[in-house]
Motif scaffolding. Structure first.
Motif, PDB file in Angstrom:
ATOM      1  N   LEU A 110       8.491  12.269   1.055  1.00 25.71           N
ATOM      2  CA  LEU A 110       8.634  13.451   1.897  1.00 25.71           C
ATOM      3  C   LEU A 110       7.279  14.116   2.131  1.00 25.71           C
ATOM      4  CD1 LEU A 110      11.907  14.940   0.376  1.00 25.71           C
ATOM      5  CD2 LEU A 110      11.647  13.896   2.637  1.00 25.71           C
ATOM      6  N   ALA A 111       6.442  14.107   1.114  1.00 27.77           N
ATOM      7  CA  ALA A 111       5.094  14.673   1.272  1.00 27.77           C
ATOM      8  C   ALA A 111       4.257  13.843   2.238  1.00 27.77           C
ATOM      9  CB  ALA A 111       4.404  14.765  -0.088  1.00 27.77           C
ATOM     10  N   LEU A 112       4.449  12.533   2.229  1.00 31.84           N
ATOM     11  CA  LEU A 112       3.725  11.657   3.154  1.00 31.84           C
ATOM     12  C   LEU A 112       4.131  11.956   4.592  1.00 31.84           C
ATOM     13  CD1 LEU A 112       1.874   9.169   3.658  1.00 31.84           C
ATOM     14  CD2 LEU A 112       3.913   7.740   3.334  1.00 31.84           C
ATOM     15  N   GLY A 113       5.415  12.213   4.813  1.00 33.72           N
ATOM     16  CA  GLY A 113       5.900  12.552   6.145  1.00 33.72           C
ATOM     17  C   GLY A 113       6.237  11.331   6.983  1.00 33.72           C
ATOM     18  N   GLU A 114       7.028  11.558   8.013  1.00 27.94           N
ATOM     19  CA  GLU A 114       7.515  10.464   8.847  1.00 27.94           C
ATOM     20  C   GLU A 114       6.383   9.727   9.546  1.00 27.94           C
ATOM     21  OE1 GLU A 114      10.450   9.921  12.696  1.00 27.94           O
ATOM     22  OE2 GLU A 114      11.006  11.374  11.148  1.00 27.94           O
ATOM     23  N   ALA A 134       0.834  -1.207   0.000  1.00 30.02           N
ATOM     24  CA  ALA A 134       0.000   0.000   0.000  1.00 30.02           C
ATOM     25  C   ALA A 134       0.867   1.254   0.000  1.00 30.02           C
ATOM     26  CB  ALA A 134      -0.927  -0.008   1.204  1.00 30.02           C
ATOM     27  N   LEU A 135       2.003   1.211   0.705  1.00 33.25           N
ATOM     28  CA  LEU A 135       2.889   2.368   0.786  1.00 33.25           C
ATOM     29  C   LEU A 135       3.366   2.792  -0.591  1.00 33.25           C
ATOM     30  CD1 LEU A 135       4.737   4.374   2.320  1.00 33.25           C
ATOM     31  CD2 LEU A 135       6.425   2.517   2.471  1.00 33.25           C
ATOM     32  N   PHE A 136       3.834   1.837  -1.387  1.00 32.25           N
ATOM     33  CA  PHE A 136       4.418   2.184  -2.680  1.00 32.25           C
ATOM     34  C   PHE A 136       3.366   2.626  -3.697  1.00 32.25           C
ATOM     35  CE2 PHE A 136       8.283  -0.758  -1.775  1.00 32.25           C
ATOM     36  CZ  PHE A 136       8.845   0.232  -0.980  1.00 32.25           C
ATOM     37  N   GLN A 137       2.105   2.387  -3.408  1.00 34.74           N
ATOM     38  CA  GLN A 137       1.053   2.910  -4.284  1.00 34.74           C
ATOM     39  C   GLN A 137       0.907   4.419  -4.142  1.00 34.74           C
ATOM     40  OE1 GLN A 137      -2.636   0.778  -3.718  1.00 34.74           O
ATOM     41  NE2 GLN A 137      -1.708  -1.210  -4.178  1.00 34.74           N
ATOM     42  N   LYS A 159       4.740   0.091  10.659  1.00 37.34           N
ATOM     43  CA  LYS A 159       4.869  -0.179  12.094  1.00 37.34           C
ATOM     44  C   LYS A 159       4.817  -1.662  12.449  1.00 37.34           C
ATOM     45  CE  LYS A 159      -0.009   0.979  12.928  1.00 37.34           C
ATOM     46  NZ  LYS A 159      -0.903   1.950  13.613  1.00 37.34           N
ATOM     47  N   THR A 160       4.515  -2.525  11.495  1.00 42.07           N
ATOM     48  CA  THR A 160       4.591  -3.967  11.734  1.00 42.07           C
ATOM     49  C   THR A 160       6.003  -4.508  11.536  1.00 42.07           C
ATOM     50  OG1 THR A 160       3.968  -4.398   9.441  1.00 42.07           O
ATOM     51  CG2 THR A 160       2.189  -4.349  11.070  1.00 42.07           C
ATOM     52  N   ILE A 161       6.930  -3.653  11.049  1.00 42.98           N
ATOM     53  CA  ILE A 161       8.304  -4.065  10.782  1.00 42.98           C
ATOM     54  C   ILE A 161       9.181  -3.703  11.984  1.00 42.98           C
ATOM     55  CG2 ILE A 161      10.298  -3.746   9.265  1.00 42.98           C
ATOM     56  CD1 ILE A 161       8.376  -2.974   7.051  1.00 42.98           C
ATOM     57  N   GLY A 162      10.090  -4.575  12.344  1.00 43.53           N
ATOM     58  CA  GLY A 162      10.980  -4.300  13.457  1.00 43.53           C
ATOM     59  C   GLY A 162      11.807  -3.042  13.250  1.00 43.53           C
ATOM     60  N   LEU A 163      12.062  -2.325  14.332  1.00 43.30           N
ATOM     61  CA  LEU A 163      12.866  -1.098  14.311  1.00 43.30           C
ATOM     62  C   LEU A 163      12.258  -0.031  13.406  1.00 43.30           C
ATOM     63  CD1 LEU A 163      16.389  -2.797  14.034  1.00 43.30           C
ATOM     64  CD2 LEU A 163      15.210  -2.101  16.120  1.00 43.30           C
ATOM     65  N   TYR A 164      10.929   0.000  13.329  1.00 42.57           N
ATOM     66  CA  TYR A 164      10.273   0.848  12.335  1.00 42.57           C
ATOM     67  C   TYR A 164      10.509   2.329  12.547  1.00 42.57           C
ATOM     68  CZ  TYR A 164       6.515   1.587  15.790  1.00 42.57           C
ATOM     69  OH  TYR A 164       5.799   1.928  16.906  1.00 42.57           O
ATOM     70  N   ARG A 165      10.646   2.773  13.783  1.00 38.11           N
ATOM     71  CA  ARG A 165      10.841   4.215  14.003  1.00 38.11           C
ATOM     72  C   ARG A 165      12.186   4.688  13.450  1.00 38.11           C
ATOM     73  NH1 ARG A 165       6.986   6.799  16.541  1.00 38.11           N
ATOM     74  NH2 ARG A 165       5.511   5.626  17.851  1.00 38.11           N
ATOM     75  N   ASN A 166      13.231   3.946  13.757  1.00 42.11           N
ATOM     76  CA  ASN A 166      14.545   4.314  13.252  1.00 42.11           C
ATOM     77  C   ASN A 166      14.597   4.189  11.730  1.00 42.11           C
ATOM     78  OD1 ASN A 166      17.362   5.065  13.807  1.00 42.11           O
ATOM     79  ND2 ASN A 166      17.825   3.027  13.014  1.00 42.11           N
ATOM     80  N   LYS A 167      13.958   3.151  11.200  1.00 44.73           N
ATOM     81  CA  LYS A 167      13.929   2.964   9.749  1.00 44.73           C
ATOM     82  C   LYS A 167      13.159   4.091   9.073  1.00 44.73           C
ATOM     83  CE  LYS A 167      14.470  -2.058   9.889  1.00 44.73           C
ATOM     84  NZ  LYS A 167      13.854  -3.377   9.660  1.00 44.73           N
ATOM     85  N   ALA A 168      12.090   4.541   9.688  1.00 45.78           N
ATOM     86  CA  ALA A 168      11.313   5.649   9.128  1.00 45.78           C
ATOM     87  C   ALA A 168      12.164   6.914   9.057  1.00 45.78           C
ATOM     88  CB  ALA A 168      10.054   5.896   9.952  1.00 45.78           C
ATOM     89  N   LYS A 169      12.928   7.172  10.114  1.00 51.02           N
ATOM     90  CA  LYS A 169      13.811   8.349  10.117  1.00 51.02           C
ATOM     91  C   LYS A 169      14.821   8.257   8.979  1.00 51.02           C
ATOM     92  CE  LYS A 169      13.531   9.201  15.122  1.00 51.02           C
ATOM     93  NZ  LYS A 169      12.755  10.440  14.994  1.00 51.02           N
ATOM     94  N   ASN A 170      15.401   7.080   8.797  1.00 54.82           N
ATOM     95  CA  ASN A 170      16.392   6.907   7.731  1.00 54.82           C
ATOM     96  C   ASN A 170      15.772   7.072   6.348  1.00 54.82           C
ATOM     97  OD1 ASN A 170      18.670   6.490   9.324  1.00 54.82           O
ATOM     98  ND2 ASN A 170      18.320   4.290   9.480  1.00 54.82           N
ATOM     99  N   VAL A 171      14.572   6.533   6.149  1.00 54.37           N
ATOM    100  CA  VAL A 171      13.912   6.664   4.845  1.00 54.37           C
ATOM    101  C   VAL A 171      13.638   8.132   4.530  1.00 54.37           C
ATOM    102  CG1 VAL A 171      11.785   6.195   3.554  1.00 54.37           C
ATOM    103  CG2 VAL A 171      12.924   4.350   4.812  1.00 54.37           C
ATOM    104  N   MET A 172      13.213   8.889   5.509  1.00 52.92           N
ATOM    105  CA  MET A 172      12.959  10.305   5.278  1.00 52.92           C
ATOM    106  C   MET A 172      14.272  11.040   4.982  1.00 52.92           C
ATOM    107  SD  MET A 172       9.794  10.045   5.453  1.00 52.92           S
ATOM    108  CE  MET A 172       9.365  11.742   5.060  1.00 52.92           C
ATOM    109  N   LYS A 173      15.339  10.715   5.723  1.00 52.13           N
ATOM    110  CA  LYS A 173      16.627  11.368   5.494  1.00 52.13           C
ATOM    111  C   LYS A 173      17.184  11.027   4.113  1.00 52.13           C
ATOM    112  CE  LYS A 173      18.095  11.476  10.374  1.00 52.13           C
ATOM    113  NZ  LYS A 173      19.041  10.870  11.356  1.00 52.13           N
ATOM    114  N   LEU A 174      17.126   9.752   3.741  1.00 47.95           N
ATOM    115  CA  LEU A 174      17.677   9.372   2.441  1.00 47.95           C
ATOM    116  C   LEU A 174      16.839   9.956   1.308  1.00 47.95           C
ATOM    117  CD1 LEU A 174      16.151   6.831   0.719  1.00 47.95           C
ATOM    118  CD2 LEU A 174      16.991   5.526   2.664  1.00 47.95           C
ATOM    119  N   SER A 175      15.529  10.075   1.526  1.00 47.44           N
ATOM    120  CA  SER A 175      14.667  10.677   0.507  1.00 47.44           C
ATOM    121  C   SER A 175      15.042  12.143   0.298  1.00 47.44           C
ATOM    122  CB  SER A 175      13.200  10.566   0.924  1.00 47.44           C
ATOM    123  OG  SER A 175      12.808   9.213   1.032  1.00 47.44           O
TER     124      SER A 175
END
Length: 219
Positions: free
Chosen positions: A72-76, A60-63, A84-100
Motif C-alpha cells: 500500500l505504501a508503494l502505491g498502485e 525486485a518487487l518482493f524485496q 507492466k511486463t505481465i499481461g493484464l497488469y493494470r487490472n491486476k495492480a488494482k486487485n493487488v492494492m484492493k486485496l492488500s
C-alpha cells in the motif's frame, strides 16, 4: 453430451502416483515467494501469464513490498512499474492494492487460512485459494489449471467436464497419501511431458498405464 469415461482403477492410480513420488518426492510450485502474502500476490499475478514471467517481475518487487502494508505504501503506480511486463497488469495492480487493503483492515495484515476468506479477496478465485492453502498451509487442496484439466482427462486419472469436476475427481480417486502433492505432480507432468499439442509419450514415466490413444512424440 458424450458420457465421460470412468476414472482409472485404484490400483492403477496408486502405481501412477507411486512413480511420480519416486521421481520427485517433494515437488514444488515454480512461483517464487517469501511468505504467504507474496504467494497470494504471485498467484494472482500469474493468471494468463507464465510463472517465469511473474517471477522475473516480482523478484525486485518482493524485496521492497513483501507485506500488504508495504504494498500500500508503494502505491498502485509503483506496483505497475514492477509488473507492466505481465499481461493484464493494470487490472491486476488494482486487485493487488484492493486485496492488500482488505488484509490490513480486516485481517490485521495476515493472510487468512480459509478458502472462503481467501476467495473474498479481489482477484483471488478458487484456484488461487487452493494454491495458497496447499503451498503455504500444506492442505491437500487441488488447484486445477489447464495442465491438470488436460492431464486428468487424457490419462483418466481425474476425468471431468470442467475444472470443478476434475478437482472433485482428484479428491475422490487419487490415494489420500498422494493428495498433498498431486496437483504439483500433475501440473509439472502437463507442463513438461503431457503437453497440449505433441505429448512426449516416449519419455513419459506412466505411458504404459495411460489410456490416451493419440500417443505421439517418441523419446
Amino acid at each position: 453430451m458424450p458420457k465421460l469415461p470412468a476414472p482409472l482403477p485404484y490400483a492403477t492410480q496408486r502405481e501412477i502416483f507411486a512413480r511420480f513420488h519416486a521421481a520427485e518426492p517433494e515437488p514444488k510450485g515454480e512461483l517464487e515467494h517469501v511468505n504467504a502474502y507474496t504467494l497470494v500476490v504471485a498467484v494472482a499475478l500469474s493468471a494468463q501469464a507464465t510463472d517465469a514471467g511473474v517471477n522475473k517481475a516480482t523478484r525486485a518487487l518482493f524485496q521492497i513490498a513483501d507485506t500488504p502494508e508495504k504494498m500500500l505504501a508503494l502505491g498502485e503506480e509503483g506496483l505497475i512499474e514492477h509488473i507492466k511486463t505481465i499481461g493484464l497488469y493494470r487490472n491486476k495492480a488494482k486487485n493487488v492494492m484492493k486485496l492488500s487493503r482488505i488484509l490490513v483492515e480486516e485481517h490485521g495484515g495476515e493472510v487468512p487460512s480459509s478458502r472462503a476468506a481467501l476467495q473474498a479477496l479481489p482477484g483471488v478465485g478458487r484456484k488461487t485459494a487452493n494454491v495458497v492453502l496447499n503451498m503455504w498451509w500444506h492442505f491437500p487442496a487441488q488447484a486445477v489449471d489447464t495442465h491438470i484439466f488436460r492431464v486428468g482427462n487424457r490419462t483418466r486419472i481425474a476425468p471431468g467436464k470442467d475444472v470443478d469436476a476434475v478437482e472433485r475427481a482428484i479428491e475422490d480417486n487419487v490415494p489420500v497419501e498422494y493428495q498433498l502433492h498431486a496437483h504439483h505432480w500433475l501440473i509439472l507432468h502437463g507442463r513438461y511431458t503431457c503437453v497440449a499439442r505433441k505429448p512426449k509419450c516416449g519419455a513419459c514415466l506412466i505411458a504404459d498405464l495411460c489410456p490416451y490413444v493419440e500417443k505421439t512424440a517418441p523419446a
